[in-house]
Motif scaffolding. Structure first.
Motif, short mmCIF file in Angstrom:
data_model
loop_
_atom_site.label_atom_id
_atom_site.label_comp_id
_atom_site.label_asym_id
_atom_site.label_seq_id
_atom_site.Cartn_x
_atom_site.Cartn_y
_atom_site.Cartn_z
N LEU A 74 0.77 -1.42 0.01
CA LEU A 74 0.12 -0.21 -0.01
C LEU A 74 0.80 1.19 0.01
O LEU A 74 0.30 2.42 -0.54
N ARG A 75 2.06 1.22 0.59
CA ARG A 75 3.05 2.58 0.64
C ARG A 75 3.70 2.55 -0.69
O ARG A 75 4.01 3.57 -1.16
N GLN A 76 4.10 1.45 -1.40
CA GLN A 76 4.76 1.44 -2.33
C GLN A 76 4.51 0.52 -3.58
O GLN A 76 4.70 -0.23 -4.16
N PRO A 77 2.96 1.19 -4.07
CA PRO A 77 2.57 -0.14 -5.34
C PRO A 77 3.12 0.12 -6.43
O PRO A 77 3.18 -0.91 -7.34
N ALA A 78 3.93 1.04 -6.78
CA ALA A 78 4.48 1.18 -8.11
C ALA A 78 5.95 0.38 -8.08
O ALA A 78 6.50 0.76 -9.19
N ARG A 79 6.54 -0.11 -7.07
CA ARG A 79 7.77 -0.85 -6.97
C ARG A 79 7.73 -2.14 -7.61
O ARG A 79 6.70 -2.69 -7.32
N TYR A 80 8.88 -2.37 -8.07
CA TYR A 80 8.90 -3.87 -8.76
C TYR A 80 8.85 -4.66 -7.36
O TYR A 80 8.50 -5.85 -7.51
N LEU A 81 9.39 -4.42 -6.31
CA LEU A 81 9.52 -5.40 -5.05
C LEU A 81 8.02 -5.52 -4.62
O LEU A 81 7.72 -6.74 -4.22
N ALA A 82 7.12 -4.52 -4.95
CA ALA A 82 5.69 -4.74 -4.50
C ALA A 82 5.02 -5.83 -5.37
O ALA A 82 4.49 -6.64 -4.87
N PHE A 83 5.37 -5.80 -6.64
CA PHE A 83 4.90 -6.78 -7.77
C PHE A 83 5.43 -8.25 -7.29
O PHE A 83 4.57 -9.05 -7.15
N ILE A 84 6.80 -8.38 -6.96
CA ILE A 84 7.34 -9.69 -6.27
C ILE A 84 6.46 -10.03 -5.18
O ILE A 84 5.96 -11.25 -5.15
N GLN A 85 6.45 -9.16 -4.15
CA GLN A 85 5.43 -9.44 -2.87
C GLN A 85 4.14 -9.82 -3.17
O GLN A 85 3.55 -10.95 -2.77
N LEU A 86 3.50 -9.18 -4.12
CA LEU A 86 2.08 -9.55 -4.55
C LEU A 86 2.16 -10.72 -5.01
O LEU A 86 1.16 -11.74 -4.91
N ASP A 87 3.04 -11.25 -5.88
CA ASP A 87 3.08 -12.49 -6.61
C ASP A 87 3.20 -13.72 -5.53
O ASP A 87 2.59 -14.47 -5.55
#
Length: 176
Positions: free
Chosen positions: A143-156
């Motif tokens: 929620l704090r960093q939705p546009a980060r690649y690490l957020a993508f990895i975390q969501l996956d």
């Protein structure tokens, strides 16, 4: 055939970053393909109409894991957007995916999302039967960093954990 026009007032509890921070109303023309383009649409419809009979069946009354298919469909396109290294380009689709994941967690407990206020949301998600480990910290980062690649990895990773927990639980239920 005309598309239905949608006008929904956003409750204070949904006017939260990164979803609807500076927005009080959702309005526009809606088609079935656009349903997941509006974060928390079903939850907002339920809250706005205060009529559980508005739809024949609400999504949280279904047993489907819609997010698994939704994520598989979108994750590769997101990966391509991340390769372009343009955070502005990836922000909206990531926010939609995070919203869909939150919906799936809450719906798996048989209830709509009742609030996006951080503490209320975390409490509702922690009560979900298939909530991944450390969901509060991990979701907080998304929620704090939705546009980060690490957020993508975390969501996956969160999607994989949710899907595995749900599948294991379903297998146990079928055995009994």
């Amino acid at each position: 055939m005309t598309k239905p026009f949608l006008k929904l007032e956003l409750p204070q509890t949904f006017q939260v970053f990164p979803f609807y921070e500076k927005q009080q109303v959702i309005d526009g023309v809606l088609s079935e393909k656009e349903v997941y383009q509006i974060p928390f649409l079903y939850d907002l419809l339920y809250i706005n109409v205060n009529a559980p009979n508005q739809l024949e069946k609400w999504p949280w009354q279904e047993e489907d894991n819609f997010f698994h298919a939704y994520w598989k469909e979108r994750s590769e396109a997101l990966r391509v957007l991340f390769r372009q290294r343009d955070q502005a380009l990836v922000r909206k689709p990531m926010i939609r995916c995070i919203a869909a994941f939150i919906d799936q967690l809450c719906w798996s407990a048989g209830a709509p999302v009742s609030s996006l206020v951080h503490d209320d949301l975390i409490q509702q998600i922690k009560a979900a039967p298939y909530a991944p480990l450390n969901i509060d910290e991990r979701l907080g980062y998304l929620l704090r960093q939705p546009a980060r690649y690490l957020a993508f990895i975390q969501l996956d990773e969160l999607e994989q954990e949710f899907t595995k927990k749900r599948a294991a639980s379903m297998r146990r239920l079928k055995k009994n």
